[in-house]
Design a protein around this motif. Structure first.
Motif, PDB file in Angstrom:
ATOM      1  N   ALA A 148       0.424  42.377  82.143  1.00  0.00           N
ATOM      2  CA  ALA A 148       0.203  42.386  80.689  1.00  0.00           C
ATOM      3  C   ALA A 148       0.467  40.997  80.088  1.00  0.00           C
ATOM      4  O   ALA A 148      -0.287  40.526  79.226  1.00  0.00           O
ATOM      5  N   THR A 149       1.520  40.356  80.575  1.00  0.00           N
ATOM      6  CA  THR A 149       1.857  39.020  80.063  1.00  0.00           C
ATOM      7  C   THR A 149       0.737  38.032  80.375  1.00  0.00           C
ATOM      8  O   THR A 149       0.330  37.223  79.531  1.00  0.00           O
ATOM      9  N   GLU A 150       0.220  38.122  81.596  1.00  0.00           N
ATOM     10  CA  GLU A 150      -0.894  37.262  81.982  1.00  0.00           C
ATOM     11  C   GLU A 150      -2.133  37.559  81.110  1.00  0.00           C
ATOM     12  O   GLU A 150      -2.847  36.647  80.686  1.00  0.00           O
ATOM     13  N   ASN A 151      -2.343  38.834  80.797  1.00  0.00           N
ATOM     14  CA  ASN A 151      -3.509  39.184  79.978  1.00  0.00           C
ATOM     15  C   ASN A 151      -3.370  38.692  78.538  1.00  0.00           C
ATOM     16  O   ASN A 151      -4.365  38.311  77.912  1.00  0.00           O
ATOM     17  N   ALA A 152      -2.144  38.694  78.030  1.00  0.00           N
ATOM     18  CA  ALA A 152      -1.935  38.152  76.680  1.00  0.00           C
ATOM     19  C   ALA A 152      -2.285  36.669  76.678  1.00  0.00           C
ATOM     20  O   ALA A 152      -2.930  36.158  75.753  1.00  0.00           O
ATOM     21  N   ARG A 153      -1.899  35.992  77.750  1.00  0.00           N
ATOM     22  CA  ARG A 153      -2.202  34.576  77.857  1.00  0.00           C
ATOM     23  C   ARG A 153      -3.711  34.343  77.934  1.00  0.00           C
ATOM     24  O   ARG A 153      -4.274  33.555  77.196  1.00  0.00           O
ATOM     25  N   ARG A 154      -4.381  35.089  78.812  1.00  0.00           N
ATOM     26  CA  ARG A 154      -5.799  34.775  79.014  1.00  0.00           C
ATOM     27  C   ARG A 154      -6.692  35.237  77.870  1.00  0.00           C
ATOM     28  O   ARG A 154      -7.830  34.793  77.769  1.00  0.00           O
ATOM     29  N   GLN A 159       0.853  34.531  71.575  1.00  0.00           N
ATOM     30  CA  GLN A 159       1.737  34.225  70.439  1.00  0.00           C
ATOM     31  C   GLN A 159       2.152  35.473  69.675  1.00  0.00           C
ATOM     32  O   GLN A 159       3.175  35.501  69.012  1.00  0.00           O
ATOM     33  N   ARG A 160       1.288  36.497  69.739  1.00  0.00           N
ATOM     34  CA  ARG A 160       1.543  37.685  68.912  1.00  0.00           C
ATOM     35  C   ARG A 160       1.934  38.900  69.738  1.00  0.00           C
ATOM     36  O   ARG A 160       2.154  39.972  69.201  1.00  0.00           O
ATOM     37  N   ALA A 161       1.967  38.748  71.059  1.00  0.00           N
ATOM     38  CA  ALA A 161       2.278  39.890  71.927  1.00  0.00           C
ATOM     39  C   ALA A 161       3.560  39.629  72.691  1.00  0.00           C
ATOM     40  O   ALA A 161       3.744  38.562  73.273  1.00  0.00           O
ATOM     41  N   GLN A 162       4.412  40.624  72.687  1.00  0.00           N
ATOM     42  CA  GLN A 162       5.674  40.509  73.410  1.00  0.00           C
ATOM     43  C   GLN A 162       5.733  41.735  74.329  1.00  0.00           C
ATOM     44  O   GLN A 162       5.249  42.805  73.959  1.00  0.00           O
ATOM     45  N   PHE A 163       6.301  41.562  75.500  1.00  0.00           N
ATOM     46  CA  PHE A 163       6.380  42.690  76.433  1.00  0.00           C
ATOM     47  C   PHE A 163       7.806  42.850  76.909  1.00  0.00           C
ATOM     48  O   PHE A 163       8.500  41.861  77.155  1.00  0.00           O
ATOM     49  N   GLN A 164       8.242  44.099  77.038  1.00  0.00           N
ATOM     50  CA  GLN A 164       9.574  44.308  77.582  1.00  0.00           C
ATOM     51  C   GLN A 164       9.673  45.607  78.342  1.00  0.00           C
ATOM     52  O   GLN A 164       8.918  46.550  78.115  1.00  0.00           O
ATOM     53  N   SER A 165      10.623  45.618  79.251  1.00  0.00           N
ATOM     54  CA  SER A 165      10.833  46.768  80.108  1.00  0.00           C
ATOM     55  C   SER A 165      11.481  47.889  79.312  1.00  0.00           C
ATOM     56  O   SER A 165      12.339  47.646  78.467  1.00  0.00           O
TER      57      SER A 165
END
Ligand code: GLN
Length: 278
Positions: A148-154, A159-165
């Motif tokens: 998901a983090t990689e997809n936010a980047r690509r 800048q607007r997406a944060q991911f957490q466990s």
């Protein structure tokens, strides 16, 4: 192996692949292999290319591996997303949730939550539609959070997406204007295509004897996570509209069931029935 015509490569690959969409699969794989579009292939059927390493991709597909695992990507809501076996492959059906959110949000949500974000598909599509919003994606799987983090980047949305466990919404101390969720909802003994069963993460698919276990966990959390007037949209199995609406009503929600493009029930939208509704 000598160079072969694109048209010939596609024909032999499709025959070898078989299944429901052999020609389409062959085109997607060859375009991926050559780094071009399917349109380019069809425009240049006589172009000679080296097809040798392509055969390995064809063999994987013929053995039942999903196309998205072979290419490592899948488009969702026009976003080009990375996909690995750690996440559910985004389905076009799930775009229904975004359509419903767009239709039902009276004003653009400022804060968006995606429970069980997987590849990040739902959160990133929503952030793409609401350029002023920020969002949080939760997943129990560290490997999924990396995708998901990689997809936010690509997709340019980092800048607007944060991911957490997390374990659904447990422990979150914040409220959200829009909550999206595609939980597992397949009953353990439900028939499921062997391709899905063998290759996609069981934790993203199965939810107990009746497929409702995760709604039973998630729905009681939602009243504490929704901002006043907020909207939640949850994906459901096509026969689960009534059961999920009933579980939602126990938590004080007004539920509405929405079909996908094939006309099958695909999601429920929820608003709290006391206070905060229009
Ligand atoms: N729609 C998926 C399938 O039928 C299941 C997704 C899910 O359980 N959330 O393959």
């Amino acid at each position: 192996m000598p160079a072969q015509r694109i048209a010939d490569l596609l024909r032999t690959a499709a025959t070898r692949i078989g299944g429901e969409t052999p020609r389409l699969d062959a085109e997607v794989l060859l375009a991926h292999h050559l780094g071009c579009t399917r349109g380019d292939l069809l425009l240049h059927p006589d172009r000679a290319v080296d097809g040798e390493s392509f055969q390995a991709l064809v063999d994987r597909r013929a053995a039942g591996e999903p196309i998205a695992h072979i290419t490592g990507r899948r488009e969702f809501w026009s976003l080009d997303l990375a996909v690995t076996p750690d996440v559910l492959i985004p389905r076009p059906d799930s775009e229904t949730l975004i359509e419903v959110a767009l239709r039902l949000c009276a004003q653009p949500p400022a804060r968006i939550l995606d429970l069980g974000t997987g590849s990040g598909a739902l959160l990133l599509a929503a952030l793409h539609e609401y350029p002023a919003a920020t969002g949080l994606g939760i997943d129990a799987s560290p490997a999924a959070l990396a995708v998901a983090t990689e997809n936010a980047r690509r997709t340019g949305l980092a800048q607007r997406a944060q991911f957490q466990s997390g374990n659904w919404g447990e422990g979150l101390a914040e409220r959200f204007d829009l909550i999206l969720c595609n939980p597992p909802y397949i009953a353990e003994d439900e028939p499921l295509s062997p391709e899905v069963r063998a290759h996609e993460p069981a934790t993203a698919l199965f939810a107990g004897a009746d497929g409702l276990d995760d709604y039973r966990r998630i729905l009681p959390q939602l009243p504490g996570l929704l901002a006043p007037g907020g909207l939640a949209v949850l994906e459901i199995g096509w026969q689960q509209g009534r059961a999920v609406s009933a579980l939602a009503a126990e938590q004080g929600f007004l539920a509405e069931v929405h079909p996908d493009l094939a006309g099958r029930d695909r999601c429920v939208s929820l608003r709290l029935s006391c206070g905060g509704t229009e």
